[in-house]
Design a protein around this motif. Structure first.
Motif, PDB file in Angstrom:
ATOM      1  N   ARG A 500     -22.983 -13.244 -42.285  1.00 32.25           N
ATOM      2  CA  ARG A 500     -22.872 -12.425 -41.081  1.00 32.25           C
ATOM      3  C   ARG A 500     -21.880 -13.054 -40.110  1.00 32.25           C
ATOM      4  O   ARG A 500     -21.463 -14.207 -40.278  1.00 32.25           O
ATOM      5  N   GLU A 501     -21.525 -12.270 -39.089  1.00 31.61           N
ATOM      6  CA  GLU A 501     -20.690 -12.763 -38.013  1.00 31.61           C
ATOM      7  C   GLU A 501     -21.572 -13.487 -36.990  1.00 31.61           C
ATOM      8  O   GLU A 501     -22.632 -12.983 -36.617  1.00 31.61           O
ATOM      9  N   HIS A 513     -17.224 -15.639 -39.495  1.00 35.88           N
ATOM     10  CA  HIS A 513     -18.126 -15.217 -40.556  1.00 35.88           C
ATOM     11  C   HIS A 513     -18.689 -16.451 -41.250  1.00 35.88           C
ATOM     12  O   HIS A 513     -17.959 -17.407 -41.536  1.00 35.88           O
TER      13      HIS A 513
END
Length: 544
Positions: A500-501, A513
């Motif tokens: 995920r970011e 990321h």
């Protein structure tokens, strides 16, 4: 005191020890000195009791031989194979009244007529350190153990109390001008409670006592039993301590035991002699020291050194750089040095340099200390750790060997830091918002490196190939941490694999990321950099 007329610590068994076959025993002071080579170690109900007892015995031995004044004097004792019992016996014979735990006028380490305005006394939980004050349900003691103890055990706890008693409000002794409203307000812990206690252990008690018997005593350096008996007042401590023997027997408290023919059932503990620990590094040999810029500013002094206490969250080897004379520099040229090594280790290094102790002689460096609770008024936990070192490693002149050992600690720190980064990245990749992943990884990494590092360190000798030894350590550490990292990545799960970011704290960056493959790649690079001497990893290790 009623019933029991005397308990002579010189003749009566009270010191706990282990024989070489592991059997426990209790011996008197004279028995301990006489059979020191037959005893493996001194032990206590708690490790801090061991440290306090060793200091008492060192004070006796120093005064009995009036030295050693030189390393040659010390070597004569070391070569003799036994301790000088005639000198010890003659010396103790002159102070038998002061070593009687129940003496009506000069009870050992006590004040005979100590009393409060209400003539009260208190339960033994105030004396016994393994009974947390106010928290008796945390102790292994049963009720009978709290209401009464033997004279032998009481003697051990009196020695311990003078050394490690917590701070806090004490009973207000009549005759003490410091008492206000019937209370004795805090003056700090017992002297040993201020220290990161450390002493050298040999192959038996005789060697242990001699290894810590550093030379250069002054004529004024006297133990408590050679000074006027204490009363409720603070002694005139101006200009003191007079030396290490003075510190070994420092009377931090005024104590009175309450006993009958069956044992000790009560105690009164009041404030004793206060002692400021700053800049006593030339006097107290059984601790490391750290420079304190904050105290230098507050005191307006150019250099202030304070005892370096033990960190219960770190193993002793993680602070190895503060222990080795080769890493901290000479005591005679310490201008601005951030650390001062324990004088006892410098003493052993001097013996090795002069050829009085074999370079391959192995010393077990034992570290013992007390951690206290809020305002140092309660006992929290005891620190007890040890390292096995060759005497040659302590030599200030052998900087390469010392640097190798300290560098290996730095290797471990870099590797564990990389493992912590990996754990943090994996947690972010999985969306875990709970803090603590990095800290848990650090704890795991150090615990897995602990045994291998101790074994590696114990193998360092004067003829060690330093580069090869460092390479071997890096290889071992890289393999251990690499295995842990691979397992973390494997356990991270599919969510972390996708990633995920997350917020990016780097300047000019908003997000980044993070996923388990990316975290793994970063970890591999960090591990390769941390252990460069190990060379290119094997196929079953973390690749560069």
């Amino acid at each position: 005191m009623r019933g029991q007329a005397s308990f002579d610590l010189i003749e009566a068994p009270w010191i706990r020890a282990l024989r070489h076959d592991g059997r426990p025993t209790e011996v008197s002071i004279l028995e301990l000195f006489g059979s020191a080579a037959e005893l493996r170690s001194i032990v206590g109900e708690v490790p801090t009791q061991t440290f306090a007892t060793v200091r008492l015995l060192l004070a006796i031995l120093h005064r009995a031989i009036d030295g050693p004044q030189t390393t040659e004097d010390w070597h004569e004792l070391w070569r003799s194979g036994e301790l000088p019992m005639e000198d010890i016996t003659d010396y103790l014979d002159g102070f038998r009244d002061r070593f009687d735990l129940l003496h009506p006028r000069t009870p050992f380490y006590q004040v005979a007529d100590l009393h409060t305005s209400k003539n009260e006394f208190f339960g033994l939980e105030r004396l016994i350190a393994d009974v947390p004050n106010g928290e008796p349900f945390f102790t292994s003691r049963v009720k009978d153990g709290l209401t009464r103890v033997s004279f032998a055990e009481a003697a051990r706890w009196v020695v311990h109390c003078q050394a490690f008693d917590p701070s806090g409000i004490k009973s207000g002794a009549v005759g003490d001008p410091r008492v206000k409203g019937g209370r004795g307000y805090p003056i700090g812990t017992g002297w040993c409670g201020r220290l990161g206690g450390l002493f050298a252990e040999g192959r038996n008690v005789r060697e242990t006592l001699l290894l810590n018997l550093s030379g250069g005593l002054s004529e004024d350096d006297l133990p408590a039993w050679e000074r006027p008996p204490s009363d409720a007042r603070e002694a005139d401590v101006a200009g003191r301590p007079d030396g290490q023997v003075d510190l070994y027997t420092w009377q931090s408290r005024r104590i009175r035991l309450f006993a009958d023919a069956d044992g000790v059932y009560g105690v009164l503990i009041a404030n004793g002699d206060k002692l400021d620990p700053h800049n006593l590094h030339g006097v107290e040999p059984l601790t490391a020291w750290r420079r304190s810029p904050a105290q230098e500013k507050a005191r307006k002094e150019p250099l202030v050194y304070l005892p370096r206490t033990h960190d219960p969250d770190r193993s002793l080897w993680q602070g190895l750089g503060a222990l080795l004379p080769s890493a901290t520099g000479s005591r005679s040229s310490r201008d601005g040095a951030t650390a001062v090594a324990p004088a006892v280790l410098e003493w052993i290094a001097q013996l090795e340099v002069e050829g009085l102790l074999a370079g391959d002689y192995v010393v077990r460096t034992r570290a013992i200390g007390m951690e206290y609770g809020s305002q140092a008024a309660t006992t929290a936990e005891v620190f007890d750790d040890s390292l096995t070192l060759a005497a040659a490693l302590l030599k200030e002149q052998d900087t390469e060997l010392g640097a190798c050992a300290v560098g290996a600690v730095a290797d471990a720190e870099r590797g564990v830091q990389a493992l912590g980064n990996l754990a943090s990245n994996l947690a972010q990749a999985a969306g875990d918002r709970q803090p603590g992943a990095r800290g848990k990884a650090h704890e795991l990494g150090y615990s897995m490196l602990d045994g291998p590092f101790r074994s590696w360190l114990a193998g360092l000798r004067t003829d060690t190939d330093i580069l090869q030894a460092r390479r071997e350590w890096q290889l071992a550490a890289r393999r251990i941490l690499g295995d842990l990292g691979r397992q973390m990545v494997a356990d991270a799960g599919p969510t972390a694999w996708v990633g995920r970011e997350v917020d990016d704290t780097r300047p000019g960056k908003d997000t980044r990321h993070v996923s388990s493959p990316e975290a793994d790649l970063s970890f591999r690079r960090q591990i390769a950099k941390a252990f460069e001497l190990a060379g290119k990893p094997d196929r079953d290790e973390v690749p560069a």
